[in-house]
Enzyme design. Sequence first.
Site, short mmCIF file in Angstrom:
data_model
loop_
_atom_site.label_atom_id
_atom_site.label_comp_id
_atom_site.label_asym_id
_atom_site.label_seq_id
_atom_site.Cartn_x
_atom_site.Cartn_y
_atom_site.Cartn_z
N CYS A 1 20.31 10.66 15.18
CA CYS A 1 20.32 9.56 15.34
C CYS A 1 21.29 8.75 16.62
O CYS A 1 22.17 9.15 16.42
CB CYS A 1 20.99 8.79 13.67
SG CYS A 1 21.44 6.67 13.94
N CYS B 1 15.19 5.56 20.05
CA CYS B 1 16.04 5.48 18.67
C CYS B 1 14.95 6.51 17.78
O CYS B 1 13.77 6.82 18.21
CB CYS B 1 15.72 4.35 18.21
SG CYS B 1 15.62 4.33 16.00
N1 DGL Z 1 16.98 6.01 13.54
C1 DGL Z 1 18.19 5.90 13.65
C2 DGL Z 1 18.71 5.55 15.64
O1 DGL Z 1 18.47 6.60 16.87
C3 DGL Z 1 18.94 4.39 13.44
C4 DGL Z 1 17.37 3.52 13.02
C5 DGL Z 1 17.78 2.25 11.91
O2 DGL Z 1 18.92 2.51 10.69
O3 DGL Z 1 18.80 0.79 12.78
O4 DGL Z 1 18.89 4.67 16.35
#
Ligand code: DGL
Length: 270
Positions: free
Chosen positions: A80, A194
């Site tokens: 993430c 993301c």
């Molecule tokens: N998948 C996450 C990232 O790479 C965040 C998504 C979220 O919870 O807003 O930033």
Amino acid sequence: MADAQHDPDAPVLFFDSGVGGLSILGPAKALMPAMPIVYAADSAGFPYGTKSDAEIAARVPALLGRLVERYRPRIAVIACNTAATIALSHVRAALDIPVVGTVPAIKPAALASKTRVIGVLGTEATVRQPYVDRLAAEHGADCTVLRHGSAALVAYAEARLRGEPADPAVPADALAGLLDQPGGDRMDMVVLACTHFPLVEDELAAAAPRPLTFLDGGAGIARRIAYLNGDAAWPTTPPPGKAVFTRVDASIEALRPAMARFGLDQIQSL
Ligand code: DGL
């Protein structure tokens, strides 16, 4: 070295707020098919991208501490960008196993860009981070680095993985957030900053008004996990992958087929 690193059954732990980390898990599993996997999604804290830095900085290290205690992984992967750009150093300080962070792939984008204009598409929280300023200054000093945060695209990716209808305008709107900025007409690279976004790369490519190159960190992270694992053995028959959610409700049921496509056949709550 933690004991877990000598146990062939010790899993690799992947952590995200939701399904985004599957875009990191996929290439890792392809490179290391025998890897035992625990995939943890902080469904109770989702989404991260609209939270304050303080909330993420407090939540992520505490959760990873609990997960490591419960599953004894050999390596933890923060799959993430939001969590990693805010909390990577806190998590590393709190855990005694190697921690891999997912941070925006600005370096390869800057190396490959011909127009010297690159876009960073992430969450609102990620694109405002000083970590991203540093990556841009270190690797793209001669580039214009445009940034845009889209919570709608995160929700869109979650809906797609649940097999639910999602607003088809969302990918084009997210790209417009970059393309409509000064210099956006010359942008040739889009960093998917993301982990949810590579899951909808086809939809982004289809929505782009002209060809753009999309980059993400999945393949690099897979190589990093292999490097950190070194000679440590994998089990001869890998156990079924576990998906762990901080809140299990009816919406999680809808994710079962998508989870199963990534070998995550068991669903548990933390
Ligand atoms: N998948 C996450 C990232 O790479 C965040 C998504 C979220 O919870 O807003 O930033």
